[in-house]
Design a protein around this motif. Structure first.
Motif, PDB file in Angstrom:
ATOM      1  N   VAL A 160       0.870  -1.173   0.000  1.00 19.26           N
ATOM      2  CA  VAL A 160       0.000   0.000   0.000  1.00 19.26           C
ATOM      3  C   VAL A 160       0.905   1.221   0.000  1.00 19.26           C
ATOM      4  O   VAL A 160       1.824   1.317   0.812  1.00 19.26           O
ATOM      5  N   GLU A 161       0.653   2.143  -0.912  1.00 15.54           N
ATOM      6  CA  GLU A 161       1.434   3.370  -0.971  1.00 15.54           C
ATOM      7  C   GLU A 161       0.491   4.557  -0.874  1.00 15.54           C
ATOM      8  O   GLU A 161      -0.629   4.517  -1.375  1.00 15.54           O
ATOM      9  N   ILE A 162       0.971   5.620  -0.243  1.00 14.42           N
ATOM     10  CA  ILE A 162       0.207   6.859  -0.149  1.00 14.42           C
ATOM     11  C   ILE A 162       1.042   7.970  -0.770  1.00 14.42           C
ATOM     12  O   ILE A 162       2.211   8.132  -0.441  1.00 14.42           O
ATOM     13  N   GLU A 163       0.419   8.705  -1.655  1.00 13.52           N
ATOM     14  CA  GLU A 163       1.051   9.867  -2.263  1.00 13.52           C
ATOM     15  C   GLU A 163       0.314  11.095  -1.728  1.00 13.52           C
ATOM     16  O   GLU A 163      -0.862  11.298  -2.014  1.00 13.52           O
ATOM     17  N   ASN A 164       1.018  11.899  -0.913  1.00  9.50           N
ATOM     18  CA  ASN A 164       0.402  13.065  -0.291  1.00  9.50           C
ATOM     19  C   ASN A 164       0.571  14.302  -1.156  1.00  9.50           C
ATOM     20  O   ASN A 164       1.674  14.621  -1.581  1.00  9.50           O
ATOM     21  N   GLY A 165      -0.543  14.969  -1.387  1.00  6.43           N
ATOM     22  CA  GLY A 165      -0.522  16.255  -2.059  1.00  6.43           C
ATOM     23  C   GLY A 165      -0.606  17.357  -1.016  1.00  6.43           C
ATOM     24  O   GLY A 165      -0.463  17.112   0.182  1.00  6.43           O
ATOM     25  N   VAL A 166      -0.877  18.551  -1.452  1.00  6.76           N
ATOM     26  CA  VAL A 166      -0.981  19.676  -0.528  1.00  6.76           C
ATOM     27  C   VAL A 166      -2.161  19.478   0.425  1.00  6.76           C
ATOM     28  O   VAL A 166      -2.048  19.672   1.622  1.00  6.76           O
ATOM     29  N   ILE A 167      -3.300  19.051  -0.115  1.00  2.84           N
ATOM     30  CA  ILE A 167      -4.500  18.892   0.714  1.00  2.84           C
ATOM     31  C   ILE A 167      -4.937  17.434   0.787  1.00  2.84           C
ATOM     32  O   ILE A 167      -5.248  16.925   1.849  1.00  2.84           O
TER      33      ILE A 167
ATOM     34  N   ILE B  72      -1.356  -2.308  -4.190  1.00  2.00           N
ATOM     35  CA  ILE B  72      -0.598  -3.163  -5.097  1.00  2.00           C
ATOM     36  C   ILE B  72      -0.959  -4.625  -4.824  1.00  2.00           C
ATOM     37  O   ILE B  72      -0.434  -5.241  -3.899  1.00  2.00           O
ATOM     38  N   PRO B  73      -1.901  -5.165  -5.607  1.00  2.00           N
ATOM     39  CA  PRO B  73      -2.241  -6.583  -5.465  1.00  2.00           C
ATOM     40  C   PRO B  73      -1.158  -7.461  -6.099  1.00  2.00           C
ATOM     41  O   PRO B  73      -0.381  -7.001  -6.926  1.00  2.00           O
ATOM     42  N   ARG B  74      -1.140  -8.714  -5.725  1.00  2.00           N
ATOM     43  CA  ARG B  74      -0.097  -9.629  -6.210  1.00  2.00           C
ATOM     44  C   ARG B  74      -0.235  -9.988  -7.693  1.00  2.00           C
ATOM     45  O   ARG B  74       0.733 -10.033  -8.405  1.00  2.00           O
ATOM     46  N   MET B  75      -1.433 -10.248  -8.170  1.00  2.00           N
ATOM     47  CA  MET B  75      -1.587 -10.808  -9.512  1.00  2.00           C
ATOM     48  C   MET B  75      -2.479  -9.971 -10.434  1.00  2.00           C
ATOM     49  O   MET B  75      -3.036 -10.489 -11.378  1.00  2.00           O
TER      50      MET B  75
ATOM     51  N   LYS C  78      -4.040   7.520   5.737  1.00  2.00           N
ATOM     52  CA  LYS C  78      -3.151   6.854   6.694  1.00  2.00           C
ATOM     53  C   LYS C  78      -3.889   5.728   7.413  1.00  2.00           C
ATOM     54  O   LYS C  78      -3.355   4.634   7.595  1.00  2.00           O
ATOM     55  N   ARG C  79      -5.140   5.977   7.793  1.00  2.00           N
ATOM     56  CA  ARG C  79      -5.930   4.956   8.490  1.00  2.00           C
ATOM     57  C   ARG C  79      -6.233   3.766   7.583  1.00  2.00           C
ATOM     58  O   ARG C  79      -6.159   2.615   8.016  1.00  2.00           O
ATOM     59  N   VAL C  80      -6.561   4.021   6.321  1.00  2.00           N
ATOM     60  CA  VAL C  80      -6.800   2.942   5.363  1.00  2.00           C
ATOM     61  C   VAL C  80      -5.541   2.077   5.231  1.00  2.00           C
ATOM     62  O   VAL C  80      -5.616   0.849   5.273  1.00  2.00           O
TER      63      VAL C  80
END
Length: 93
Positions: A49-56, A63-66, A81-83
């Motif tokens: 799981v990746e988080i890309e933070n913007g200004v707001i 990222i699933p395996r298959m 963040k909670r997700v």
């Protein structure tokens, strides 16, 4: 666990993306003007799981395996963040 998180209504007031947690997996609802896509992924099939933070707002990238990655947009930084935390708790079990 039956938690649900919705994207901010500021960016897309009629069709916000959603994340719903179930016992066995997560459902990601990505909405567009004339269609929506529901993706269910078992916790065991999630490799990251990746988080890309913007200004707001933040973008969450699952990222699933298959299968191709799932991108959901316009979440508050706290909800993103909670997700991520909830998914990683279930993935590590």
């Amino acid at each position: 666990m039956n938690e649900k998180y919705s994207a901010s209504a500021l960016m897309n007031p009629l069709f916000p993306d959603e994340v719903s947690f179930g016992e066995k997996g997560v459902t990601f609802k990505v909405r567009k003007l004339f269609k929506s896509t529901d993706n269910f992924v078992f916790y065991s099939d999630i490799s990251g799981v990746e988080i890309e933070n913007g200004v707001i707002f933040s973008t969450i990238r699952i990222i699933p395996r298959m299968r191709p990655e799932i991108i959901i947009n316009n979440f508050s930084k706290g909800d993103a963040k909670r997700v991520k935390e909830l998914i990683l708790q279930k993935v590590q079990v």
